[in-house]
Motif scaffolding. Structure first.
Motif, short mmCIF file in Angstrom:
data_model
loop_
_atom_site.label_atom_id
_atom_site.label_comp_id
_atom_site.label_asym_id
_atom_site.label_seq_id
_atom_site.Cartn_x
_atom_site.Cartn_y
_atom_site.Cartn_z
N GLU A 289 29.04 47.62 44.13
CA GLU A 289 29.06 47.00 42.80
C GLU A 289 27.82 47.46 42.07
OE1 GLU A 289 31.60 45.14 42.20
OE2 GLU A 289 32.28 44.34 44.11
N PHE B 11 29.31 41.88 34.12
CA PHE B 11 30.38 42.47 34.92
C PHE B 11 31.59 42.52 33.99
CE2 PHE B 11 27.88 40.39 38.29
CZ PHE B 11 27.64 41.49 39.08
N ASN B 36 28.78 26.82 40.45
CA ASN B 36 29.43 28.06 40.88
C ASN B 36 29.55 28.99 39.69
OD1 ASN B 36 31.38 25.89 42.73
ND2 ASN B 36 30.19 27.50 43.69
N GLY B 37 29.18 30.22 39.91
CA GLY B 37 29.31 31.19 38.83
C GLY B 37 28.18 31.14 37.82
N ALA B 38 27.13 30.35 38.09
CA ALA B 38 26.03 30.25 37.14
C ALA B 38 25.20 31.53 37.11
CB ALA B 38 25.13 29.06 37.50
N GLY B 39 25.31 32.35 38.14
CA GLY B 39 24.58 33.61 38.14
C GLY B 39 23.41 33.66 39.10
N LYS B 40 23.36 32.71 40.01
CA LYS B 40 22.24 32.65 40.96
C LYS B 40 22.22 33.87 41.88
CE LYS B 40 23.98 28.90 42.77
NZ LYS B 40 25.24 28.70 42.05
N SER B 41 23.37 34.11 42.52
CA SER B 41 23.43 35.25 43.44
C SER B 41 23.18 36.55 42.70
CB SER B 41 24.80 35.32 44.12
OG SER B 41 25.01 34.17 44.89
N THR B 42 23.73 36.65 41.51
CA THR B 42 23.56 37.88 40.75
C THR B 42 22.07 38.16 40.50
OG1 THR B 42 25.68 37.51 39.69
CG2 THR B 42 24.19 39.07 38.62
N GLU B 163 22.35 30.59 49.75
CA GLU B 163 23.13 29.51 50.38
C GLU B 163 23.09 29.55 51.91
OE1 GLU B 163 26.89 28.42 48.74
OE2 GLU B 163 26.39 29.30 46.81
N HIS B 195 23.43 24.47 46.98
CA HIS B 195 24.16 23.52 46.15
C HIS B 195 23.77 22.10 46.46
CE1 HIS B 195 26.73 26.17 44.03
NE2 HIS B 195 27.14 26.77 45.12
N SER B 403 37.34 38.11 41.89
CA SER B 403 36.22 38.11 40.94
C SER B 403 35.81 36.69 40.56
CB SER B 403 36.58 38.93 39.70
OG SER B 403 37.57 38.26 38.97
N1 LIG Z 1 30.90 41.95 41.65
C1 LIG Z 1 31.34 41.21 40.63
N2 LIG Z 1 32.32 41.67 39.82
C2 LIG Z 1 32.75 40.93 38.77
N3 LIG Z 1 32.28 39.73 38.45
C3 LIG Z 1 31.30 39.22 39.20
C4 LIG Z 1 30.79 39.93 40.34
N4 LIG Z 1 29.83 39.20 40.93
C5 LIG Z 1 29.75 38.07 40.19
N5 LIG Z 1 30.62 38.08 39.16
C6 LIG Z 1 30.77 37.03 38.15
O1 LIG Z 1 29.48 36.77 37.65
C7 LIG Z 1 29.29 35.35 37.49
C8 LIG Z 1 28.07 34.93 38.29
O2 LIG Z 1 28.36 35.03 39.69
P1 LIG Z 1 27.34 34.68 40.84
O3 LIG Z 1 27.96 35.12 42.10
O4 LIG Z 1 25.99 35.17 40.50
O5 LIG Z 1 27.35 33.09 40.78
P2 LIG Z 1 26.62 32.06 41.72
O6 LIG Z 1 25.74 31.25 40.84
O7 LIG Z 1 25.99 32.73 42.87
O8 LIG Z 1 27.86 31.18 42.18
P3 LIG Z 1 28.21 30.52 43.62
O9 LIG Z 1 27.49 29.23 43.65
O10 LIG Z 1 29.70 30.29 43.56
O11 LIG Z 1 27.81 31.47 44.67
C9 LIG Z 1 30.59 34.70 37.91
O12 LIG Z 1 31.35 34.43 36.75
C10 LIG Z 1 31.28 35.73 38.75
O13 LIG Z 1 32.67 35.59 38.63
#
Ligand SMILES: Nc1ncnc2c1ncn2[C@@H]1O[C@H](COP(=O)(O)OP(=O)(O)OP(=O)(O)O)[C@@H](O)[C@H]1O
Ligand SMILES: [Mg+2]
Lengths: 290, 505
Positions: A289, B11, B36-42, B163, B195, B403
């Motif tokens: 990615e 993305f 979930n999906g807030a963008g932490k992992s990103t 996590e 979480h 996704s």
């Molecule tokens: N590889 C990817 N391709 C497309 N969209 C992505 C990708 N990775 C993350 N996203 C989108 O980016 C946004 C942020 O995702 P992220 O994984 O950072 O969330 P998170 O805060 O870690 O959530 P969680 O608590 O569920 O792990 C989400 O809307 C997710 O769908």
């Protein structure tokens, strides 16, 4: 029956196993890195053809062998670019290369030698009848060492099992996979060259006759491990050697005897493919990615 | 130590990080929370070089740095333990740890020396890991410690954990936190995504709160509390404990008698379990994972071969043991599986296709000539309804399930099962890896379904969850039901004792 079991049989088993072993070890480098190499057949063909042609013109089988290796690496590079950089279907790319290399040598030898797929006779070189055998069997411990006792081998296995994890550990998946596929081109080409300028003295049309696929079967039967793969190659070599010796001795139509190694391949694949565990990421392009 | 400045990452159409600023001080434990999906992992994957940011800067130890691959991050002393472990299962601990940073020259891999160093590190941080063990033979908790060792081996000064506690038993969480504190005591810096707000309060020095790709708060842990964090995360007040009216149970829907399940290896996973679930009640099953809950739910859903079971399963007075999964669904039994990736979704299929799994062969989804064609319009309508009713985000029926973030995947599955209007719902781990906003939402939906007359059988490893939701609570241990308690009266200690095999008085 006794006349079948003699020193001659052992010798011819080893000789027939040699090209299989070279190709199978080549396949091992590629597949342990996670790239299916069904193109072994084509890579052997390009090695066989290039070796014969270059030896014919240069009168040096060593230059011929070197050229064969170069050609093998070049064709493997096509497979690598398609599969690794462009993430093509690996089986499709491999098959395309095989089909291409059944046709191209015939075409070129038609153009160069006005023949329908064969090259002219070249003088047999004494040393070339033995050197590839030694190389092939020496490569078994070498491959084992590389795989399990060097950083490159560790990375190769890692990339074939779990490329994402390797990437996270700072390993370049692309680079390692390229290395694996190119190595397979070089080794399979040596195997092919041995057929044309070692065991015989010319290239004939489709002279590998499916040995690339048998090598692949040996690799699977050998669970992608060097020593087991060698044993599998020896088994297939024995089958072929037996088949050759039985011709003229046993009163069965020759076609039935020639079919033995192929039937053995099918039995082995059908019976054992489920038992060996392939590198987990085999066949799957690594999509990072961004 | 680490600073993300104005990091933006898209993305496709999704804005995963929108000018994110996070400052992690050296020698601290820094928590990142958000839905979930807030963008932490990103954000953290960008810091580790797994993704490259579209805009923004990364500052490490006061200097702007380019981090384009994990290799760069490692060189700067950054290590990361991912949400899904990055380990190569058939290899040994040592091989996994040295990978990419192998000792010895190019031709000689010196694993003996490496193993020795790993053993020392493992002792120093009290991780109890054998360097020669093969990864696939280790428990999840041990695998996580291997990931920690990997970072320690490379002398990471900053460790990011995504996590880490989601997969751990409560005891293991305590052990992990002890390790993290030891690391902090040595001057290392830790970033932890979680979480669970009680964990944030227990372990961290500072907290960053994210919502919708933005940072919405930076706090000192000592100066905040769970309610405030929850409000910042979700943008409104969140009920941390479900409020539900008294259950008015009706007639018996499910009756299980002497149910046994024998695994293929011959071990008995369920040893004669008997219980009933009535309409309009939630029966909870509490137990330490691996004590037969999975088998119980799968047996009832029709996912375990008939030959491996004995005993009776009666649904609305009818023996369902001989029926397959499809026939059971047709009778009104819905199933929310514990592993959403394995049993719940086809990750590469889009939301539309995933929304009709299980009803794909019958009207209104399949139409004409004896239901051989799929009606795209009907499928889309159904999907849109699920997306709306269950707040699935992003609300796009054409996205692949992969996704979506974990919480949104879960909401999709729950929606799919709820629209079947089941008479019996089998639900396992409904909120695993799901954020608190979505947990509240899912809990409310479950209670609503109950009040509409559905019988609900709930399995969860979260004690708080089962005790809050269940009207009756059964405790399972080693394949047997060892007790039943009233969740409004029983204490967590009592339940915990039963779960670990201590008998009811
Ligand atoms: N590889 C990817 N391709 C497309 N969209 C992505 C990708 N990775 C993350 N996203 C989108 O980016 C946004 C942020 O995702 P992220 O994984 O950072 O969330 P998170 O805060 O870690 O959530 P969680 O608590 O569920 O792990 C989400 O809307 C997710 O769908
Ligand atoms: Mg995440």
């Amino acid at each position: 029956m006794n006349e079948l079991l003699n020193i001659g049989l052992i010798y011819s088993t080893v000789r027939t196993a040699t090209p299989l072993l070279l190709a199978a070890l080549g396949g091992l480098y590629s597949e342990r890195a996670g790239v299916i190499n069904i193109a072994l057949e084509g890579l052997m063909l390009v090695g066989a053809f290039t070796a014969a042609v270059v030896t014919h013109y240069t009168h040096s089988p060593w230059i011929g062998l070197t050229a064969a290796i170069a050609a093998g690496v070049l064709i493997a590079a096509i497979h690598a670019v398609l599969c690794i950089s462009f993430k093509a279907q690996q089986v499709v790319s491999g098959m395309a290369i095989n089909i291409l290399l059944i046709g191209v040598p015939a075409l070129l030898s038609g153009a160069f030698f006005e023949s329908t797929g064969a090259t002219p006779q070249i003088p047999l070189h004494e040393l070339l009848q033995y050197a590839p055998v030694v190389i092939a069997f020496a490569l078994v411990p070498v491959t084992w060492y590389v795989l399990y006792r060097t950083p490159f081998g560790l990375r190769l296995r890692a990339v074939g099992e779990n490329p994402e994890a390797a990437d996270a550990a700072g390993v370049s998946v692309t680079r390692i996979r390229y290395a694996g596929v190119l190595l397979s081109g070089a080794l399979a080409a040596i195997g092919g060259a041995y057929l044309s300028i070692g065991q015989s003295s010319l290239f004939t049309r489709n002279m590998t006759a499916g040995r690339g696929f048998i090598a692949l079967a040996a690799l699977i039967f050998g669970k992608w491990r060097p020593v087991q793969t060698m044993l599998a190659c020896l088994l297939f070599g024995l089958a072929e050697a037996l088949a050759t010796q039985m011709q003229g001795v046993v009163r069965v139509p020759v076609q039935f005897i020639q079919i033995i190694p192929y039937v053995l391949t099918m039995i082995v694949l059908a019976g054992f493919i489920g038992l060996s565990r392939a590198p987990r990421a085999i066949g799957i392009p690594y999509q990072k990615e961004k | 130590m680490l600073e993300l400045r104005n990091i933006t990452k898209r993305f496709g159409a999704v804005l995963a990080n929108d000018h994110v600023n996070i400052k992690v001080k050296s020698g601290t434990i820094h928590a990142i929370v958000g839905e979930n999906g807030a963008g932490k992992s990103t954000a953290m994957r960008i810091a580790y070089g797994f993704y490259t940011a579209d805009e923004g800067e990364i500052i490490v130890d006061g200097q702007p740095r380019r981090i384009e691959t994990p290799h760069d991050a490692i060189a700067l002393g950054i290590g990361m333990v991912h949400q899904h472990f990055m380990l190569i299962e058939p290899m040994t601990v040592t091989e996994n740890i040295v990978l990419g940073a192998e000792p010895g020259g190019a031709v000689a891999l010196d694993l003996t020396k490496a193993a020795e160093r790993i053993r020392k590190l493992s002792e120093e941080f009290r991780l109890a890991i054998d360097p020669h063990a093969t990864i696939e033979h280790l428990s999840v908790g041990q695998q996580q410690r291997v990931e920690l060792l990997k970072a320690l081996y490379r002398e990471a000064q900053l460790l990011i954990l995504d996590e880490p506690t989601a997969v751990l038993a409560p005891q293991e969480v305590e052990e992990l936190f002890a390790i993290l504190r030891r690391m902090r005591a040595q001057g290392k810096t830790v970033v932890i995504i979680t979480h669970k707000l009680d964990e944030v309060l227990a372990i961290s020095d500072e907290v960053t709160v994210m919502r919708d790709g933005r940072v919405v708060g930076e706090l000192q842990t000592s100066a905040t509390n769970a309610a405030e964090l929850a409000r910042m995360m979700v943008g409104r007040d969140v009920l941390l404990r479900i409020e539900k009216p008294q259950a008015k149970p009706d007639s018996t829907v499910l009756s299980v008698e002497h149910l046994t399940v024998t695994a293929r290896d011959g071990t008995q996973r369920l040893k004669g379990v008997s219980f009933q679930v009535r309409a309009a009640e939630i029966v909870g099953i509490a137990g330490v994972e691996g004590n037969g809950q999975t088998e119980l739910i799968e047996a009832l859903a029709g996912l375990i071969p008939h030959a491996q079971m004995s005993g009776r399963m009666e649904y609305l007075g009818r023996d369902i043991a001989p029926l397959d999964a499809r026939s059971r669904r047709e009778l009104g039994i819905a199933h929310i599986p514990e592993d959403r990736h394995r049993r719940g979704l086809l990750l590469d299929f889009d939301l539309k296709e995933n929304s009709v799994l299980g009803v794909h062969y019958r009207p209104p989804v399949a139409v004409s000539l004896g239901s051989v064609l799929l009606d795209d319009g009907a499928i889309r309508k159904r999907t849109e309804r699920i997306i709306e009713d269950f707040d699935v985000r992003p609300a796009n029926p054409d996205l692949p399930a992969r996704s979506l973030s974990g919480g949104n995947q879960q909401k999709l599955i729950i929606g799919r099962e709820f629209v079947l209007q089941p008479k019996l719902l089998l639900v396992a781990q409904p909120t695993r890896g799901v954020d608190i906003g979505a947990i509240e939402f899912i809990h409310r939906k479950l209670v609503r379904l109950r009040d509409e007359g559905c019988a609900v059988l709930l399995v969860s490893a979260e004690l708080e969850e089962v005790t809050a939701l269940a009207d009756r609570l059964l405790i399972i241990h080693d394949g047997e039901i060892v007790g039943e308690v009233d969740p409004t009266i029983a204490t967590l200690e009592e339940i915990g004792l039963l779960m670990t095999g201590g008998k009811e008085q």
